[in-house]
Design an enzyme around this catalytic site. Sequence first.
Site, PDB file in Angstrom:
ATOM      1  N   GLU A  73       0.761  -1.294   0.039  1.00  0.00           N
ATOM      2  CA  GLU A  73      -0.274  -0.232   0.113  1.00  0.00           C
ATOM      3  C   GLU A  73       0.789   1.435   0.237  1.00  0.00           C
ATOM      4  O   GLU A  73       1.789   1.621   1.119  1.00  0.00           O
ATOM      5  CB  GLU A  73      -1.097  -0.081   1.004  1.00  0.00           C
ATOM      6  CG  GLU A  73      -2.044   1.255   1.281  1.00  0.00           C
ATOM      7  CD  GLU A  73      -2.968   1.462   1.957  1.00  0.00           C
ATOM      8  OE1 GLU A  73      -3.391   2.185   2.429  1.00  0.00           O
ATOM      9  OE2 GLU A  73      -2.909   0.084   3.001  1.00  0.00           O
TER      10      GLU A  73
ATOM     11  N   ASP B 130       1.742 -14.560  12.259  1.00  0.00           N
ATOM     12  CA  ASP B 130       0.186 -15.264  11.449  1.00  0.00           C
ATOM     13  C   ASP B 130      -0.454 -14.448  10.757  1.00  0.00           C
ATOM     14  O   ASP B 130      -1.418 -13.355  12.074  1.00  0.00           O
ATOM     15  CB  ASP B 130      -0.234 -16.393  12.798  1.00  0.00           C
ATOM     16  CG  ASP B 130      -1.808 -16.956  11.846  1.00  0.00           C
ATOM     17  OD1 ASP B 130      -2.240 -16.533  10.692  1.00  0.00           O
ATOM     18  OD2 ASP B 130      -2.008 -18.104  12.594  1.00  0.00           O
TER      19      ASP B 130
ATOM     20  N   HIS C  78      -2.162  11.829  -1.390  1.00  0.00           N
ATOM     21  CA  HIS C  78      -2.146  10.708  -2.137  1.00  0.00           C
ATOM     22  C   HIS C  78      -2.007  10.833  -3.651  1.00  0.00           C
ATOM     23  O   HIS C  78      -0.718  10.459  -4.191  1.00  0.00           O
ATOM     24  CB  HIS C  78      -3.613   9.892  -2.246  1.00  0.00           C
ATOM     25  CG  HIS C  78      -2.991   8.756  -1.127  1.00  0.00           C
ATOM     26  ND1 HIS C  78      -3.321   7.098  -0.518  1.00  0.00           N
ATOM     27  CD2 HIS C  78      -3.919   9.038  -0.257  1.00  0.00           C
ATOM     28  CE1 HIS C  78      -3.240   7.060   0.214  1.00  0.00           C
ATOM     29  NE2 HIS C  78      -3.987   7.788   0.954  1.00  0.00           N
TER      30      HIS C  78
END
Length: 408
Positions: free
Chosen positions: A99, A303, A403
């Site tokens: 990301e 995990d 962004h």
Amino acid sequence: MTDPEDLVERVRDGELRLHELEDHADHDTAAEARRLLLERETETELEAIGDYAFPAEAAEPNIENMIGAAQVPMGVVGPVPVSGGAATGDHYLPLATTEGALLASVNRGLGVIRSAGGADARVTKNGMTRAPVFRVAGVAEAAETVEWVNENGDALAEAAESTTSHGELIDVEPYVVGDSVYLRFAYDTKDAMGMNMATIATGEACEIVEAETPADLVALSGNLCSDKKPAAINAVEGRGRSVTADAVIPGELVEERLHTTPEAIAEANTRKNLTGSAKAGSLGFNAHAANVVAAAFLATGQDEAQVVEAANAITTMDARENEDGTTDLYASVSLASLEVGTVGGGTKLPTQAEALEVLGLRGGGDPPGSNADALAEIIAVGALAGELSLLGALSSRHLASAHEDLGR
């Protein structure tokens, strides 16, 4: 050395199955044979998947039918001073993600926290759980079973702890639903995440329950644990480590670095993370804590499916007025069920072991459990930084432009 082409032909002829290749060749040759077979069956090239940097044998405990490795970009954020119960001083936090802008955002939040003097963090509760379900004839036998469990904690602990040199049974909480009895076992698993440890130990304890009560075991996991699923019990009671990180950010620093105010961030948090989450029926009252947790899990060999429980986090942001008329921002994130370890599982893989070395937390701690506690505290501070940065971007209306600037 066995020819991978020979293995491919034997699989095609039905003489061997894919999972049997390691019985006839070394692990890397077996992985190569599977890649060759897959390339021909699917008309693809697996050059990148086959370009891994560790011996395939090292991954034997972690994967079956190995063909190679998935390579996820890894970066680092920090350092940030952490004042924790186990973690102290400056720490870099490796994060693996695809990301874009995530690490930049977290690093911005960490920069603000660092300028404010650092963050406090504490593990407030610890207990890996496994909850078997038993069948009884009815409520009378359920009550008899619960009574025996409540009166025989020492016997259950002796049985459970006979399977491990590290785990310690902390508590057994009974729940009755009709003719079903659930026993939620909680363990201190020290520096291991401890799911396998808890499962094996609970299996041994269940034999005692069956021998001494009317209850018959139906399943070693009755989903009241609750592992890798959204569950209110984990949000309330916790699972793994319950950890909180907080910091006080001076108002002038909020304005200078985040281009907003403490009041605006507090309002955005209330309306988005608290009211909005409540309206959605969410178990997580935060902006994107799971983002940082997932990236830290991939980097350090945790995990990854247990990010589900780690999303059970509550973020609070409060504007605190000082006597001189200025206003500071109190920021915190509380993760109810952060399941982490520094030994066992994926932490043994070379890449993930190196990431833990960066943190200074590879292997068991002294005292036992201190390394896993420290990892939980550092991840919590990273999550706090991510919350602070995103809420700052939202309240200043800079999220979209950030962004765009980063080309994401």
